[in-house]
Enzyme design. Structure first.
Site, mmCIF file in Angstrom:
data_model
loop_
_atom_site.group_PDB
_atom_site.id
_atom_site.type_symbol
_atom_site.label_atom_id
_atom_site.label_comp_id
_atom_site.label_asym_id
_atom_site.label_seq_id
_atom_site.Cartn_x
_atom_site.Cartn_y
_atom_site.Cartn_z
ATOM 1 N N HIS A 110 0.858 -1.188 0.000
ATOM 2 C CA HIS A 110 0.000 0.000 0.000
ATOM 3 C C HIS A 110 0.894 1.237 0.000
ATOM 4 O O HIS A 110 2.011 1.218 0.537
ATOM 5 C CB HIS A 110 -0.873 -0.037 1.261
ATOM 6 N N CYS A 135 -4.716 2.293 -3.844
ATOM 7 C CA CYS A 135 -3.506 2.841 -3.201
ATOM 8 C C CYS A 135 -2.336 1.867 -3.332
ATOM 9 O O CYS A 135 -1.551 1.671 -2.398
ATOM 10 C CB CYS A 135 -3.762 3.172 -1.729
ATOM 11 N N ASP A 184 2.533 -4.455 8.186
ATOM 12 C CA ASP A 184 1.295 -3.703 8.001
ATOM 13 C C ASP A 184 0.150 -4.692 8.168
ATOM 14 O O ASP A 184 -0.117 -5.515 7.297
ATOM 15 C CB ASP A 184 1.289 -3.069 6.613
ATOM 16 N N LYS A 235 -10.895 -0.688 9.898
ATOM 17 C CA LYS A 235 -10.982 -1.931 9.132
ATOM 18 C C LYS A 235 -11.316 -3.115 10.037
ATOM 19 O O LYS A 235 -11.571 -4.218 9.550
ATOM 20 C CB LYS A 235 -9.675 -2.173 8.388
#
Length: 406
Positions: free
Chosen positions: A124, A364, A201, A227
């Site tokens: 990302h 992204c 991440d 999320k």
């Protein structure tokens, strides 16, 4: 279609956002971008913003003390959720700020000209741009790990790339585009084998995988609440305590200090050192409620359900000659695809008319799009509230789109 292998009790009624304004079912397949919120989270935040509200860490009155306890209880809840300790958990505005925090503090303090950072093709932008910025400041350089043919981070290639010049490896635990799951423990072994730190991440992993940072053996772990069925504007950075202790402050202001004078300021220990200003109080309470909600269902059950739904969708789309699928067969709740002759934005617009919400764009992840040779993909991403009706509605919408463009 066969029913999903792991049927959950119907939880859609827990999510008020799963209906259209006309009261019709909304087939929400954009959970990888942001999740819908259960009523339990909404109620917890309403109480925190209403009858329970007060500042934290400052007031000597009872309600402030109560809210401080609730705020710090949220930190402990996050620590328990990922298998860490509360003094290792820093609240941030989200994973993006968490990565920027590490880059701007640990990165600037520990990287220098000649040092190297290893990223991967599927990252990302939030796990690319901060490292480019810190590389420009420090003179460090970035290497990119390629992918396997089916869209996994190629750790065999990483083993060939890594040298003792590498000080940091930063990788997605689960790809937000391909849904591929990293072998995080092997990534940690490879990074530590050359003396580098590993940052994961975890934005797409936290809502669906059971996490244990000790077992993963990473050095930094980041995720966002929104999320994970929680609110926006809050996330978490976990880092080993000895690493946090050596990191300079990220921002200056109230709450992150020990003592201030015009001659000299001394700073609070972690995690407070990295939390300048009045924090996201009600958001922390919402994150706590979200974790409680998710764990009441069970991460293993959520993951099994999502994988079963992805498998159903992959099988149906794979039977269509005009559809290209991306990523490995066993993706974690996410499936990206292309319909020949139809731009993903057009597909998304037509699906919206059918009350089906997908993501269309580069997600992204423009370097990954370049690697795939496409400007954009369509992405369907499932959540714990997803069921077979969502797959059927998506397939019906694709059939309509094919007729329109046929």
């Amino acid at each position: 279609m066969n029913a999903p292998a792991s049927i959950l009790t119907d939880v859609r009624t827990d999510f008020p956002g799963m209906l259209t304004g006309e009261g019709q079912p909304w087939h929400y397949l954009d959970t990888a971008a942001t999740s819908q919120k259960p009523q339990a989270v909404i109620d917890a935040m309403a109480r925190a913003l209403g009858e329970d509200y007060a500042t934290v860490h400052r007031g000597v009155y009872a309600r402030s003390a109560d809210m401080t306890r609730a705020y710090e209880a949220a930190r402990r809840r996050v620590a328990d959720f990922i298998g860490g300790h509360e003094e290792e958990v820093v609240f941030t505005r989200g994973a993006t700020e968490a990565i920027n925090l590490v880059a701007s503090t640990w990165g600037v303090a520990n990287l220098k000209a000649g040092d190297r950072i290893l990223l991967s093709t599927l990252e990302h932008h939030s796990n690319i741009v901060p490292w480019q910025m810190v590389a420009e400041r420090t003179g460090a350089e970035i290497d990119v790990c390629p992918l396997t043919h089916d869209g996994q981070i190629d750790l065999d290639a990483a083993a060939e790339i890594l040298t003792e010049k590498h000080k940091l490896v930063a990788l997605a635990h689960v790809s937000n585009v391909l849904g591929s799951v990293l072998d995080a423990k092997r990534a940690a072994d490879l990074a530590h084998g050359v003396g580098a730190k590993l940052l994961l991440d975890g934005c797409q992993a936290a809502p669906r995988l059971t996490l244990d940072v000790a077992a993963l053996d990473c050095d930094f772990y980041v995720f966002s609440a929104h999320k994970l069925y929680g609110p926006t504007a809050i996330g978490a950075l976990w880092a080993r305590s000895e690493i946090l202790d050596g990191m300079p402050p990220y921002q200056g202001g109230g709450a992150m200090i020990d003592r201030v004078s015009f001659e000299k300021t001394t700073y609070a220990p972690p995690p407070q050192r990295f939390e300048a200003g009045t924090p996201a109080i009600t958001e922390a309470v919402g994150l706590h409620a979200a974790i409680d909600y998710v764990e009441s269902i069970g991460l293993d059950r959520i993951h099994a359900r999502e994988m079963a739904l992805v498998a159903q969708l992959r099988e149906a789309l794979g039977a269509m000659n005009d559809v290209t699928l991306y990523g490995p067969a066993d993706t974690a709740g996410i499936l990206s695809f292309m319909l020949d002759g139809v731009h993903p934005h057009d597909l998304g617009t037509i699906l919206d008319e059918e009350n089906v919400a997908i993501r269309a764009g580069h997600h992204c992840a423009q370097p990954l799009m370049e690697h795939l040779g496409v400007p954009a993909t369509a992405r369907a991403s499932f959540g714990l509230y997803s069921d077979e009706s969502d797959v059927e509605a998506l397939l019906e919408g694709i059939a309509r789109t094919r007729r329109i463009f046929g």
